[in-house]
Design a protein around this motif. Structure first.
Motif, mmCIF file in Angstrom:
data_model
loop_
_atom_site.group_PDB
_atom_site.id
_atom_site.type_symbol
_atom_site.label_atom_id
_atom_site.label_comp_id
_atom_site.label_asym_id
_atom_site.label_seq_id
_atom_site.Cartn_x
_atom_site.Cartn_y
_atom_site.Cartn_z
ATOM 1 N N HIS A 21 -1.126 -38.618 70.924
ATOM 2 C CA HIS A 21 -0.679 -38.371 69.548
ATOM 3 C C HIS A 21 -1.666 -38.960 68.545
ATOM 4 C CE1 HIS A 21 3.238 -37.631 71.499
ATOM 5 N NE2 HIS A 21 3.074 -38.788 72.113
ATOM 6 N N SER A 22 -2.082 -38.143 67.585
ATOM 7 C CA SER A 22 -2.962 -38.639 66.526
ATOM 8 C C SER A 22 -2.199 -39.316 65.398
ATOM 9 C CB SER A 22 -3.794 -37.486 65.948
ATOM 10 O OG SER A 22 -4.685 -36.971 66.914
ATOM 11 N N ARG A 35 1.326 -39.305 58.410
ATOM 12 C CA ARG A 35 0.874 -37.948 58.107
ATOM 13 C C ARG A 35 -0.490 -38.011 57.428
ATOM 14 N NH1 ARG A 35 4.740 -35.837 53.226
ATOM 15 N NH2 ARG A 35 3.050 -34.331 52.956
ATOM 16 N N LEU A 39 -0.219 -32.377 57.161
ATOM 17 C CA LEU A 39 -0.261 -32.490 58.620
ATOM 18 C C LEU A 39 0.564 -33.689 59.079
ATOM 19 C CD1 LEU A 39 -1.633 -31.227 61.144
ATOM 20 C CD2 LEU A 39 -3.535 -32.819 60.763
ATOM 21 N N CYS A 41 1.844 -33.840 62.503
ATOM 22 C CA CYS A 41 1.747 -33.995 63.960
ATOM 23 C C CYS A 41 0.459 -33.341 64.428
ATOM 24 C CB CYS A 41 2.961 -33.354 64.641
ATOM 25 S SG CYS A 41 2.797 -33.162 66.436
ATOM 26 N N HIS A 42 -0.243 -34.032 65.324
ATOM 27 C CA HIS A 42 -1.446 -33.477 65.958
ATOM 28 C C HIS A 42 -1.448 -33.995 67.391
ATOM 29 C CE1 HIS A 42 -5.612 -32.573 66.880
ATOM 30 N NE2 HIS A 42 -5.742 -31.927 65.728
ATOM 31 N N ASN A 43 -0.849 -33.212 68.295
ATOM 32 C CA ASN A 43 -0.677 -33.629 69.677
ATOM 33 C C ASN A 43 -1.654 -32.911 70.597
ATOM 34 O OD1 ASN A 43 1.387 -35.347 69.021
ATOM 35 N ND2 ASN A 43 3.028 -34.038 69.787
ATOM 36 N N GLN A 115 -1.350 -29.012 69.645
ATOM 37 C CA GLN A 115 -0.272 -28.511 68.798
ATOM 38 C C GLN A 115 -0.203 -29.332 67.515
ATOM 39 O OE1 GLN A 115 4.327 -28.549 69.398
ATOM 40 N NE2 GLN A 115 3.561 -26.610 70.231
ATOM 41 N N THR A 116 -0.191 -28.630 66.392
ATOM 42 C CA THR A 116 -0.128 -29.282 65.090
ATOM 43 C C THR A 116 1.088 -28.784 64.330
ATOM 44 O OG1 THR A 116 -1.678 -27.627 64.223
ATOM 45 C CG2 THR A 116 -2.594 -29.737 64.912
ATOM 46 N N TRP A 117 1.691 -29.703 63.583
ATOM 47 C CA TRP A 117 2.845 -29.377 62.743
ATOM 48 C C TRP A 117 2.450 -29.591 61.289
ATOM 49 C CZ3 TRP A 117 7.257 -32.690 65.362
ATOM 50 C CH2 TRP A 117 7.390 -32.295 66.712
ATOM 51 N N HIS A 182 -9.162 -32.373 58.081
ATOM 52 C CA HIS A 182 -8.987 -33.071 59.360
ATOM 53 C C HIS A 182 -9.815 -32.335 60.406
ATOM 54 C CE1 HIS A 182 -7.052 -34.247 63.180
ATOM 55 N NE2 HIS A 182 -6.696 -35.350 62.541
ATOM 56 N N TRP A 223 -8.610 -28.500 60.006
ATOM 57 C CA TRP A 223 -7.572 -28.208 59.024
ATOM 58 C C TRP A 223 -8.090 -28.588 57.648
ATOM 59 C CZ3 TRP A 223 -3.293 -25.456 59.071
ATOM 60 C CH2 TRP A 223 -2.578 -25.268 60.261
#
Length: 227
Positions: A21-22, A35, A39, A41-43, A115-117, A182, A223
């Protein structure tokens, strides 16, 4: 400019999967790393055959999945299904609420995906699902965007765009100067403005850009978030 090294990421180990996890995530709570712009989440996931994430809920998120190897199967409570592999991008707008699963078939190989949220412009709304071909080469390819006209697919976040680039050793691209950016090295190694970056390293930029040069065959995700 902030460089975040791969080895400093939080890690979650579960049966048949490992996630790095970033950002602050689940039990890995870090109030100073919640955050970056939109952004949240950056898993970086590695899932073995037969593993994955069974049904779980989401709402008010734009969930973007980029597969590096293997194949990831998606199903959700709205009736959407799909399998995403390298060369395609998957987007789910969770809207007002959805339950979905992400699994790797027993007959598939180990599957690694990013996966990014991203936060949407407005909460609620319809749940949507899409996937599209996206095969980057030596320059930035707009993969997902809320506003870029050439993006492979759309998200409900007007100020956000995801780019990908696949560079041969010695090739370079310019990281544009935007309010927030990012930059992430998915595979390979590179040099950004004199700083060496390896697989899993990230750079967070605020109103500054620069040149990144591949030291080996390298894939990059970027991103950008407009003001």
């Amino acid at each position: 400019m902030e460089i975040h090294r791969s080895g400093d990421r939080f890690a979650t180990d579960a049966e048949r999967r490992r996630t790095r996890h970033s950002f602050s995530f689940g039990s890995h709570y870090d109030p100073d790393n919640l955050r970056f712009g939109l952004l949240v989440c950056h898993n970086d996931d590695l899932v073995l055959p037969g593993g994955g994430y069974p049904d779980h809920p989401h709402s008010n998120l734009e969930i973007v999945t980029w597969v590096l190897s293997g194949a990831l199967r998606h199903t959700d409570s709205k009736g959407h299904t799909g399998v995403v592999e390298p060369g395609r991008v998957q987007v789910m707008s969770a809207g007002s609420g959805v339950v979905h699963s992400e699994t790797v078939d027993a007959t598939s190989g180990p599957t690694r995906f990013i996966q990014t949220w991203v936060l949407p412009d407005e909460p609620g709304g319809e749940t949507t699902y899409s996937s599209a071909a996206a095969e980057p080469a030596g320059q930035w390819l707009p993969v997902v965007s809320g506003s870029h006209p050439d993006a492979a697919t759309r998200i409900s976040a007007n100020r956000a765009t995801l780019y990908a680039a696949l560079l041969a050793a010695g090739e370079r691209v310019e990281v544009p100067e935007t309010p927030l950016a990012h930059l992430f090295v998915t595979t390979g190694s590179a040099v950004f403005e004199g700083s060496a970056l390896g697989e899993g390293d990230a750079v967070r930029l605020r109103a500054e850009g620069g040149t990144i040069t591949a030291a080996a065959p390298t894939e990059l995700l970027l991103w950008t978030f407009a003001g």
